[in-house]
Design a protein around this motif. Structure first.
Motif, short mmCIF file in Angstrom:
data_model
loop_
_atom_site.label_atom_id
_atom_site.label_comp_id
_atom_site.label_asym_id
_atom_site.label_seq_id
_atom_site.Cartn_x
_atom_site.Cartn_y
_atom_site.Cartn_z
N GLU B 80 0.85 -1.20 0.00
CA GLU B 80 0.00 0.00 0.00
C GLU B 80 0.88 1.24 0.00
N LYS B 150 -7.08 -0.04 2.65
CA LYS B 150 -7.03 -0.79 3.90
C LYS B 150 -8.25 -0.54 4.76
N GLU B 152 -11.02 0.78 3.85
CA GLU B 152 -12.32 0.77 3.19
C GLU B 152 -12.86 -0.62 2.91
N ARG B 153 -12.08 -1.40 2.21
CA ARG B 153 -12.62 -2.68 1.79
C ARG B 153 -11.55 -3.74 1.83
#
Lengths: 364, 158, 326, 222
Positions: B80, B150, B152-153
């Motif tokens: 990320e 991370k 959010e979904r």
């Protein structure tokens, strides 16, 4: 050389591998830098297309077959249409036959150049890769200008072709060919004689002629092993009987021979396109379409990778009861186990690329 | 902070995932985009061989059953913050393949897609436009304007 | 009292050489700019626009900001230590790099041999990285790096020997870089000395091998073994490898300049730094950039036999010529 | 009709000898010959394959299919396509007998045709047809999670083609247009879950400008 790696271990190549356009998965058992055993796992691009084909009507399937694979995306609808025409006894107008061959040869040039460019990419010859790809762009422009798409031409339909190519476009095509030819001689010279390139390709991935016969190989892979098979000559279709061209063969059976076959075939295709431009007759683009009767029909053509085979079964409805196709990579891929026997790890992707593998074609 | 993200965003490394495509999109984005005429490197991009090095991931194909888990695993391996670009019509809807017995797409059932580049296949120019859009989203994400993945979904690995 | 003073001043200058010039900041910036020029020129040779000149900086900053993932199966200590190993090795080495007309490294020592010992450290770091990451590609990269290192260290040793013997004269050898620079100031640069030309060519051929660029990028071959040892690295740790590579570039080029073209120009240290940098750049363009754009990758055994055949023989010719004092 | 050239006649006779059945010939508009032979049962397959192999045939492919469309049809057959001296000979083998349409197993012909291997594995997984004496009876393309014989099971078209695009994309597009279509269940609302709304129509690209492709475009346009 590599004492630390004296014992065998397994190298998983793929399915996401930077050198392969498509997901292919090899479990390569390696001893040092030597490949001892190759196990191929396939099916990553299996989209169930043959099942889909029996859910769509005969016209929708032209669009579907075009998307089997975008590198031979003209051969699929062409052969599919030919299978139905053979079944129903439809005679395609002569102008349409010319235009069909035109589209096929344009695709062949682009496809062959793509494959030899990737060869340069795999051995890390970036400048040559870029040069060949840039030359291929000439053909991409021709495709986009004449057909409106850089990959899927949508040239064929049942009983003929979808769009006409007028004199102005032919003028553009021949001018493009002239530019292409200027580069081709240079590219062929480089591939034939560059010492670094030859030292990586000559004698690598050898496929003897008898093995090529045993595996039933077709296309440039078979021709690279000295087996002169070419559907365009053996079972002529379209207007090939009226055109003159050579069936290119090489005898080395290695990566280098296969690349040379493809490069020299580009020149043959250029000459074919020229002949088409010179002799194109006037006439209709499509034949009147009868009701497709119940029955079964086959057709085969020479796709860039070799013989493409279509088989269709119809009842009287407009949805085929069975549509089956077999692509050239199907057998060529299987024969990889002969070519990769005891090769170096460094040559694995090189050998895989040399059969011009079309995974999406093979797995459908 | 802003200057920092401005510098970071000039180095988008690309990673390509083929999720069962007909290879048209792959040819256009993996090779054609590198050649002099288009030259994706002028945007600071580089195709990398390892998902761990990637910032922008380009996905092609309708996501077949057999590659699904591998695609999701590779996608999760990309550090990320990352931006996902779906290239071609197949990842959006399955394209002509939709409804096939081994099609698991559309891809955003499993992976949050940031940019869609439609086309069959899209032209190299539109792929590069998609990369530029992805760069913009990446910048927003770095600046905290757009949420990352991370919070959010989560990818549902079956 | 004066002892302590000189010690402090010595360690202060030492620190300066380590952190600011020629090591540390200077080398880092210089190395990254060189890499940027390398990529730009390569792109221009291929008729591309190419990345911005500062792309290596952007890449580094980006990598540093990314999440660093350590694979679960890896040997964590070694995995984290490996990039530092190469980095510190190069940092120390840089503090000793003479810049003719500006800085002469250590006094009266065989610092040439120190270079010979420190230069392979990044390669060793890659080997450690490859073996600690527990990926089969890392392991293959390990074995290839090892073979390749053996291949290019042999000619390097012979080149060093040739230069040292030429300076030492009468069968003896002189391993002090300061002496080597002084000798060439009197007798002319080795790059223009007939007997040293084979050694110079050998060094040119050594450069692409040690920097791991085509045709000798076998250990990190992307299309074969997916960048091998670096496959599992990400974020900051990968940035360290890039930093190391940039610093090593400066050392390898600078070492070559010192051995073969240490000439200075009038006009003070600043001009001489630019002069030195220009010579490094020229060396890089010839030995790395052009070579990269014009060649294809060799197989590892081809690389091995190439190095043992040509550069080693060339360097050996110079050794013999230096020995018989021609 | 009869075959057109000498070698076809030889094969015609060889097949006739092996199977006691005559080959039918059809021709396309270019006078390429296509031979069609329908065996009575799987027992004649081996002699036919042997006769073909001895006459230098190359196996093109095999097509397994269900003969009749319909809910309960299980009448399977396999068509073996051989390329032979510029013709295609299709040998069809029914896998059922009168009154019993449970498919029988087919003998493998890999001993004569090496490339039959993949083809046989494929119809095994796609149609659930058993093969006798196959050297490597593993799945080829079909994922293990799917049932063997997926091609012979009839799936209604309506069940296959479900709504293919997800709501996410639709929501993104609508949000970009500023239209609020927030669902009544808050869980799947419209606040774009990842990234700012991407304006697809007017991409804000300042740098770099793409070089025009005019250099290679047609001179006069279309």
């Amino acid at each position: 050389m590599s004492e630390a790696l004296g014992k065998e271990f397994t190298l998983p190549l793929g399915p996401m591998h930077v050198a392969l356009e498509e997901p292919m998965y090899f479990k390569v058992t390696v001893e040092g830098e030597r490949v001892r055993h190759v196990e191929i796992t396939s099916g990553h691009v299996h989209r169930g297309m043959e099942a889909l084909a029996t859910k769509r009507n005969l016209f929708q399937n032209i669009v579907l077959t075009e998307r089997v694979c975008s590198l031979c995306s003209n051969s699929h609808p062409l052969t599919y249409c030919m299978a139905i025409e053979n079944l129903a006894g439809i005679e395609v107008p002569r102008r349409a036959q010319y235009l069909r061959v035109l589209a096929d040869e344009i695709k062949r040039v682009a496809s062959h150049l793509f494959n030899v460019a990737i060869l340069a990419h795999i051995i890390g010859y970036k400048s040559l890769f870029m040069h060949v790809m840039e030359v291929r762009e000439i053909m991409q422009d021709v495709k986009e200008t004449v057909y409106g798409n850089r990959m899927d031409l949508a040239a064929n339909t049942l009983g003929g072709v979808k769009n006409d190519v007028d004199a102005q476009l032919f003028g553009y095509i021949t001018r493009s060919l002239q530019r292409l030819e200027g580069h081709m001689q240079e590219i062929i010279d480089i591939y034939a004689s560059n010492p670094m390139l030859c030292s990586r390709t000559v004698g690598v991935g050898v496929l003897p002629k008898d093995e090529a016969i045993r595996y039933g190989l077709v296309g440039p892979v078979a021709r690279g092993s000295g087996l002169a098979v070419d559907v365009r000559r053996d079972a002529p279709y379209g207007i090939y009987p009226e055109l003159s061209f050579n069936v290119i063969t090489e005898t080395g059976g290695d990566v280098h021979s296969r690349a040379m076959v493809r490069l020299r075939e580009v020149n043959e295709s250029i000459s074919l396109i020229r002949q088409i431009a010179a002799n194109l007759p006037e006439g209709k683009l499509t034949a009147p379409l009868p009701v497709i009767p119940a029955g079964q029909g086959c057709a085969r053509t020479e796709a860039p990778r070799g013989e493409l085979f279509y088989f269709i079964r119809t009842d009287e409805s407009d949805i085929p009861t069975r549509l089956k196709w077999r692509v050239p990579s199907y057998m060529n891929w299987d024969a990889l186990e002969v070519m990769m026997k005891d090769c170096a790890v460094a040559d694995v992707s090189l050998i895989v690329n040399s059969i011009d593998p079309c995974v999406s074609c093979t797995e459908r | 902070m802003n200057l920092f993200s401005d510098i970071v965003v000039r180095s988008p490394w690309l990673y390509r995932i083929n999720a069962g495509s007909c290879n048209g999109c792959d040819v256009e984005l993996a090779t054609t985009a590198c050649i002099p005429r288009y030259d994706v490197e002028r945007l600071g991009c580089r195709y990398c061989g390892s998902p761990r090095h990637a910032d922008i991931v380009l996905i092609t194909g309708p996501l077949t059953l057999r590659v699904r888990d591998k695609v999701l695993r590779v996608w999760q391996e990309i550090p990320e913050p990352k931006v996902t670009v779906a290239v071609g019509i197949c990842p959006i809807s399955g394209g002509v393949f939709r409804g096939g017995h081994s099609i698991e797409g559309p891809i955003d059932r499993y992976i949050p897609v940031d940019v869609n580049v439609p086309g069959c296949p899209p032209r190299p120019q539109s792929i590069m436009e998609g990369v530029l859009l992805a760069k913009k989203i990446w910048l927003d994400r770095l600046n905290g304007i757009a949420p990352g993945h991370k919070e959010e979904r989560h990818v549902s690995l079956p | 009292m004066s002892d302590i003073f000189s010690l402090i001043s010595q360690s202060a200058t030492g620190l300066f050489h380590l952190v600011v010039f020629p090591g540390g900041l200077f080398a880092l910036l210089f190395g990254l700019v060189l890499k940027g020029i390398d990529r730009k020129v390569e792109a221009r040779l291929q008729r591309r626009v190419g990345p911005p000149l500062l792309q290596p900086f952007y890449d580094l900053v980006k990598l540093a900001s990314k999440e660093t993932i350590i694979p679960e199966t890896a040997n964590k200590t070694l995995f984290m230590y490996a990039p530092l190993l190469g980095f510190t090795g190069m940092a120390v080495c840089l503090a000793l790099l003479p810049v003719p007309g500006v800085y002469y490294g250590m006094e009266n020592m065989g610092d040439m041999l120190v270079f010979f010992y420190l230069l392979p450290l990044p390669a060793i770091a890659l080997m450690v990285a490859g073996s600690s990451s527990s990926s089969p590609f890392g392991a293959l990269g390990f074995s290839r790096e090892m073979t390749l290192m053996f291949a290019y260290e042999v000619p390097l040793l012979l080149v060093i020997l040739a230069v040292a013997m030429q300076v030492g004269g009468e069968g003896s050898a002189e391993f002090s870089l300061r002496k080597i620079i002084e000798y060439q100031r009197e007798h002319g640069s080795f790059g223009f000395t007939l007997s040293m030309l084979p050694a110079f060519v050998a060094y040119l051929l050594y450069l692409p091998g040690t920097m791991g660029v085509p045709p000798f990028d076998v250990a990190e071959a992307e299309t074969e073994i997916l960048e091998g040892p670096l496959l599992e690295y990400s974020g900051g740790l990968l940035a360290f490898f890039q930093l190391t590579s940039a610093m090593k570039l400066v050392i390898a080029l600078g070492f070559g300049v010192v051995m073969f073209f240490p000439g200075t120009v009038a006009g003070g240290p600043l001009v001489n730094i630019v002069w030195f940098a220009a010579k490094c750049l020229l060396l890089m363009l010839v030995a790395l950039t052009l070579c990269k754009a014009a060649t294809a990758r060799m197989r590892i055994e081809q690389a091995l036999s190439f190095y043992l055949k040509y550069p080693a023989t060339l360097a050996l010719v110079s050794v013999v010529l230096a020995w018989v004092s021609l | 009709m009869t075959p057109t050239n000498k070698s076809n006649e030889i094969v015609h006779d060889a097949l006739l000898q092996a199977t006691e059945l005559a080959t039918q010939w059809t021709f396309d508009v270019k006078q390429n010959a296509f031979g069609w032979l329908r065996l009575n049962n799987t027992e004649s397959l081996r002699p036919a394959a042997k006769a073909l192999a001895e006459n230098g045939a190359r196996l093109c492919t095999m097509t397994a299919y269900v003969e009749e469309r319909g809910e309960n049809s299980n009448k399977k057959a396999i068509a073996y396509h051989f390329a032979l001296a510029n013709t295609v000979v299709t040998v069809t083998v029914p896998l059922y007998t009168a009154g019993c349409d449970t498919p029988v197993a087919v003998p493998s012909i890999t001993s004569w045709f090496r490339n039959a291997d993949w083809n046989e594995r494929e119809f095994h997984e796609m149609f659930g047809i058993d093969i006798v004496d196959h050297p490597n009876p593993k799945r080829l393309f079909l994922d293990e999670r799917l049932d063997a014989g997926i091609m012979s099971s009839l799936i209604p078209f309506s069940a296959m083609v479900h709504g293919a695009a997800t709501r996410n994309l639709w929501e993104q597009v609508m949000a970009a247009k500023g239209v609020d279509i927030t669902g009544s269940d808050g869980s799947y609302g419209l606040e774009n879950p990842h990234g700012a709304p991407t304006d697809i129509s007017t991409p804000p690209i300042e740098e770099p400008t793409f070089t025009p492709v005019s250099a290679t475009a047609p001179e006069n346009g279309n």
